[in-house]
Scaffold this motif. Structure first.
Motif, short mmCIF file in Angstrom:
data_model
loop_
_atom_site.label_atom_id
_atom_site.label_comp_id
_atom_site.label_asym_id
_atom_site.label_seq_id
_atom_site.Cartn_x
_atom_site.Cartn_y
_atom_site.Cartn_z
N LEU A 354 0.84 -1.19 0.00
CA LEU A 354 0.00 0.00 0.00
C LEU A 354 0.87 1.24 0.00
O LEU A 354 1.90 1.31 0.69
N ARG A 355 0.47 2.22 -0.77
CA ARG A 355 1.23 3.47 -0.83
C ARG A 355 0.87 4.37 0.35
O ARG A 355 -0.10 4.13 1.06
N LYS A 356 1.66 5.41 0.53
CA LYS A 356 1.45 6.34 1.63
C LYS A 356 0.07 6.97 1.54
O LYS A 356 -0.36 7.40 0.48
N ARG A 357 -0.64 7.01 2.66
CA ARG A 357 -1.99 7.54 2.65
C ARG A 357 -1.98 9.04 2.35
O ARG A 357 -1.06 9.78 2.74
N PRO A 358 -2.98 9.52 1.61
CA PRO A 358 -3.01 10.92 1.23
C PRO A 358 -3.46 11.82 2.38
O PRO A 358 -4.13 11.37 3.31
N LEU A 359 -3.11 13.07 2.28
CA LEU A 359 -3.57 14.09 3.22
C LEU A 359 -4.33 15.15 2.45
O LEU A 359 -3.95 15.52 1.34
N ALA A 360 -5.41 15.63 3.03
CA ALA A 360 -6.18 16.70 2.41
C ALA A 360 -5.32 17.97 2.33
O ALA A 360 -4.44 18.20 3.16
N THR A 361 -5.61 18.79 1.33
CA THR A 361 -4.85 20.00 1.09
C THR A 361 -5.77 21.23 1.17
O THR A 361 -6.97 21.10 1.37
N MET A 362 -5.18 22.40 0.98
CA MET A 362 -5.97 23.62 0.95
C MET A 362 -6.99 23.59 -0.18
O MET A 362 -8.10 24.12 -0.05
#
Length: 608
Positions: A354-362
């Motif tokens: 599994l790839r690195k989990r995403p983070l929400a952005t502006m």
């Protein structure tokens, strides 16, 4: 606690026999079976009988309760031909009402299958017969529109062969139904979400992540915390309770699709999940997209594409004489569905981690017009000039001491961030608890990689599908300019798990959204939330406004990026009452649904 010994280890990894479950490994990393080569059961012909009932299904060797049709989950593949008349008799063996909606099929509204809108539903221990002309071709699917039955397995694929020659040439095809399944009852899942919106999010940021540099810098984390928002909150329901399935089989089952070397293989991929958007790739193979939502598009080669809940994509691959892993990674990276494409049974291919989990952005907060403000302005001095709350929230300035702390204040009983609660940007919205946030600067995001794939889509030579890549193969049937425009806000309150259109939940709606038969309307969807929403309109296709003129792609479902907008042109050509909703099952259940009514011009109630 059982002490781990060499003998335990060898037993668990399968070196002393058949593959066994390794308790400390996630489902996608478990040893797999030799492969399940089992095409979906198929029903066809002018008269089709379907029986809905409870059943037990085996997922990765474990029994789980489900709802099935004709004894299978997913339900059987329904194979029809364009131009025929379909008669489908549905018998309900459940102890509650059920229904079937023919997702994407253009049928008379009485046959659309939504209880309370187009028909009364199918009562327990009764039979209802759907009958309609089949006027289209392509890949579609069907599912329950009653309660939360869809989550329990009440879904299946539909393939409609064209009346003439299929413009998509292939030597072999496989239907791939992606879905999510939980041993937890769906009503219990919904209850957990109502109690705590982030209940299933096990991927929150940690101190270790901060120290290692894997998570946001401290300044950004403090800013998000001050706004009472969590950038890891990408998906409501995650791999903490879900197993992700291919044709009803878990990652360990290793469902296998066979092919012969040098064949052009068509994969008809359906996202029949309740809550999961998937990122699909086949390492080592280019994917040529040839159809979207059942309608043909000009071929576009990609390395990966995102398929939202309720969408379908047809893909052509040309594999060599070896095995490949088909990877459908949940968009929050909390798990994956996987299958194998191989020349013979028993072959397997490497499965990537599994790839690195995403983070929400502006941008996901609706501040796309401001660019990425990460790490900017946290040490800016206070100023005597006015400092709007939305600028203060992002560190652009510091308000005068007399202004006080504007973050975390409460309006209408809901605690929220003022940085996104500026009604000047949406004066038409009611001041209700279901409008927790308003995107300050929403922007059209159909030309950029979907959430979580932005960085991957920028890698040299790696192509991620975006909506603007889609171009209709055939000229659009209606080229008139729209005669009016509408803006519809997608709103929500994650803390109270409330979702709605324009701040009004389904049970609060006073009247349906009116259209005149044949009128042309431009609809802009504005996502005022930090989650993507796959919006589906029953009974119609619409043209995405993405710059392709008379070859605009036509779809029945559009995934609206968080903090973004999406615009489509609609010809209201189907008289009747039609459901219009977010296809995230629990979002719809919580209120993000309304009714569109199309009436003949001149009839009372038809005027907008």
């Amino acid at each position: 606690m059982t002490r781990m010994t060499r003998r335990h280890f060898l037993r668990d990894v399968g070196l002393t026999g058949a593959a066994a479950t390794i308790p400390w490994l996630p489902a996608w990393a478990q040893p797999v079976s030799a492969g399940i080569v089992a095409p979906l059961p198929t029903v066809s012909g002018p008269d089709i009988a379907l029986r809905v009932a409870h059943r037990m299904m085996m997922i990765d060797g474990k029994p789980s309760h489900a709802i099935g049709i004709n004894g299978t989950t997913p339900a059987p593949l329904i194979r029809l031909r364009q131009g025929q008349t379909a008669r489908l008799s549905v018998t309900n063996d459940l102890d509650e009402e059920t229904s079937i909606h023919w997702h994407g099929l253009l049928v008379p509204f009485q046959m659309d299958g939504v209880p309370g809108i187009s028909f009364p539903g199918i009562a327990a221990r009764s039979t209802f017969t759907y009958e309609f002309p089949v006027i289209q071709a392509g890949t579609y699917w069907y599912h329950s529109h009653s309660g939360l039955q869809e989550q329990m397995g009440h879904y299946g694929p539909i393939v409609i062969d064209p009346a003439g020659v299929d413009p998509i040439a292939s030597d072999r095809e496989h239907v791939i139904v992606l879905s999510d399944h939980s041993p937890m009852h769906p009503h219990r899942i919904f209850q957990k979400l109502k109690q705590q919106g982030g209940y299933f999010n096990y991927q929150k940021q940690t101190l270790a992540g901060l120290v290692s540099g894997k998570d946001q810098p401290l300044g950004d984390r403090l800013m998000w915390g001050g706004m009472r928002m969590d950038p890891t909150d990408v998906s409501d329901v995650t791999g903490s309770t879900y197993t992700y399935l291919v044709n009803g089989h878990g990652p360990g089952d290793n469902w296998t699709a066979l092919f012969q070397p040098s064949e052009r293989v068509r994969l008809r991929i359906v996202n029949a999940s309740a809550m999961t958007t998937f990122n699909v790739r086949i390492p080592g193979l280019k994917l040529t997209i040839v159809q979207a939502d059942g309608l043909n598009v000009r071929p576009v080669a990609v390395d990966e594409f995102q398929i939202a809940v309720a969408e379908t994509y047809d893909v052509i691959v040309e594999p060599d004489a070896r095995a490949y892993s088909l990877i459908a990674e949940a968009w929050d990276r909390s798990g994956m569905a996987r299958a194998t494409l191989a020349p013979s049974a028993g072959m397997v291919a490497p499965v990537p981690a599994l790839r690195k989990r995403p983070l929400a952005t502006m941008k996901d907060m609706g501040m796309g017009g401001m660019g990425d403000m990460s790490g900017m302005g946290h040490d800016m001095p206070a100023t005597s000039a006015p400092c709007p709350p939305e600028h203060a929230a992002m560190g652009h300035c510091k308000p005068a001491a007399a202004s006080g702390d504007m973050l975390g204040m409460s309006h209408d009983g809901a605690t929220m961030s003022h940085s996104m609660r500026d009604f000047a940007n949406a004066p038409e919205l009611p001041r209700t608890p279901t409008v927790q946030t308003v995107s300050p600067m929403p922007m059209d995001r159909t030309g950029e990689p979907p959430q979580g794939l932005a960085d991957i889509g920028q890698e040299a030579g790696y192509k991620v599908l975006v909506y603007r890549d889609l171009v209709a193969l055939d000229r659009n049937p209606d080229l008139r300019a729209p005669s009016r425009q509408m803006r519809i806000h997608l709103t929500g309150n994650m803390e109270r798990y409330m979702w709605a259109f324009d701040g009004v939940k389904l049970n609060e709606v006073k009247a349906p959204i009116p259209f005149r038969q044949g009128e042309r309307v431009r609809v802009t969807l504005v996502n005022d939330t930090m989650m993507a929403h796959p919006i589906h309109l029953h009974g119609h296709f619409f043209e995405l406004v993405t710059g392709h003129g008379d070859h605009a792609p036509r779809k029945h479902t559009i995934n609206v990026a968080p903090g973004g907008t999406a615009t489509f042109d609609l010809t209201a050509d189907a008289v009747g009452d039609w459901a219009f909703h977010c296809h995230m099952l629990y979002h719809m259940h919580a209120g993000m649904m309304q009714v569109v009514t199309v009436r003949p011009a001149g009839e009372t109630g038809a005027e907008a």
